[in-house]
Enzyme design. Structure first.
Site: not given
Ligand code: IPE
Ligand code: IPE
Ligand code: MG
Length: 234
Positions: A11-14, A24, A28, A60, A62, A122, A178, A189
């Site tokens: 999480d956190g790419n955007g 954003r 990715h 989906w 988004r 792996l 999520s 853990e």
């Molecule tokens: C969870 O991230 C899903 C993935 C990393 C693929 P989200 O960014 O969609 O989660 P929420 O909406 O903040 O809980």
């Molecule tokens: C995780 O990063 C990737 C996916 C859920 C596809 P996000 O796209 O959720 O990035 P943030 O949370 O908006 O920073």
């Molecule tokens: Mg996210």
């Protein structure tokens, strides 16, 4: 101790991209580099299963442009990584509601899964269009339809045959599951870090593994029982 199965909510790419004044999707793309680095590290240290949450059923919802870029990136990554999978003895698996993916992406996934099926290093599991509630619902439907179900309920989950995750990592500071592997994380853990996914590379992965090795897993027993069991097995 090394976890046998590590799962990651990437999480956190955007936010990573936005902090740099970029779109954003730029995040990715950079996140795909972290996937490569973490997969390499998992092979290096000898982790057996690496599960990556790449796209949830909820994702989906988004904007269409972001969804289609994510799907395109997935197809490109699979094609690019196939030689590395073979070279590093990686078995590639995709889990999720595949009915929602395009035919062309499904073909690429099947080809990569077939090509790597015999690899014994792996197991890399990419969760695509996946949600834990979807998984439990599809398992329950098949369990009920089977009349006299054989084996355990977990044999009907999309993750059948894969041991439950020992360690679940989530990046970007969010502390929630999520809708990832709900059933399978019963005794997993959890490790949360503020690092955004594009910045999560080998050094960060190593930190998470170190933290894991300092945890005492009790599975309902007392700490004393666990210590005794450890001493007995020595
Ligand atoms: C969870 O991230 C899903 C993935 C990393 C693929 P989200 O960014 O969609 O989660 P929420 O909406 O903040 O809980
Ligand atoms: C995780 O990063 C990737 C996916 C859920 C596809 P996000 O796209 O959720 O990035 P943030 O949370 O908006 O920073
Ligand atoms: Mg996210």
């Amino acid at each position: 101790m090394l976890p046998r199965h590590v799962a990651i909510i990437m999480d956190g790419n955007g936010r990573w991209a936005r902090m740099r004044g970029k779109e954003r999707v730029f995040g990715h793309h950079e996140g795909a580099e972290s996937v490569r680095a973490c997969t390499e590290y998992a092979v290096e240290v000898g982790i057996e299963y690496l599960s990556l949450f790449a796209f949830s059923e909820e994702n989906w919802k988004r904007p269409e442009a972001e969804v289609s870029e994510l799907m395109r990136l997935m197809a490109v990554s699979i094609l690019n990584e196939r030689p590395a999978f073979m070279k590093n003895n990686i078995r590639f698996v995709v889990i999720g509601n595949r009915g929602r993916l395009t035919e062309s992406l499904n073909r690429d996934i099947d080809a990569a899964m077939e090509e790597t099926a015999g690899n014994t290093g792996l197991t890399l599991i990419v969760f695509l269009s996946y949600s834990g509630t979807w998984d439990i619902e599809q398992a329950a439907a098949r369990f009920a339809a089977s009349g006299a179900p054989e084996g355990r309920f977990s044999d009907y989950l999309a993750t059948a045959g894969i041991p439950d995750p020992d360690l679940l990592i989530r990046t970007s500071g969010e502390q929630r599951i999520s809708n990832f592997m709900l059933w399978q994380c019963a005794y997993t853990e959890f490790y949360f870090t503020d690092i955004l996914w594009p910045d999560f590379r080998k050094a960060e992965f190593r930190k998470a593994l170190e933290e894991f090795s300092s945890r005492q897993r009790r599975f309902g027993k007392t700490g004393e029982q666990i210590t005794e069991e450890k001493n007995d097995s020595k």
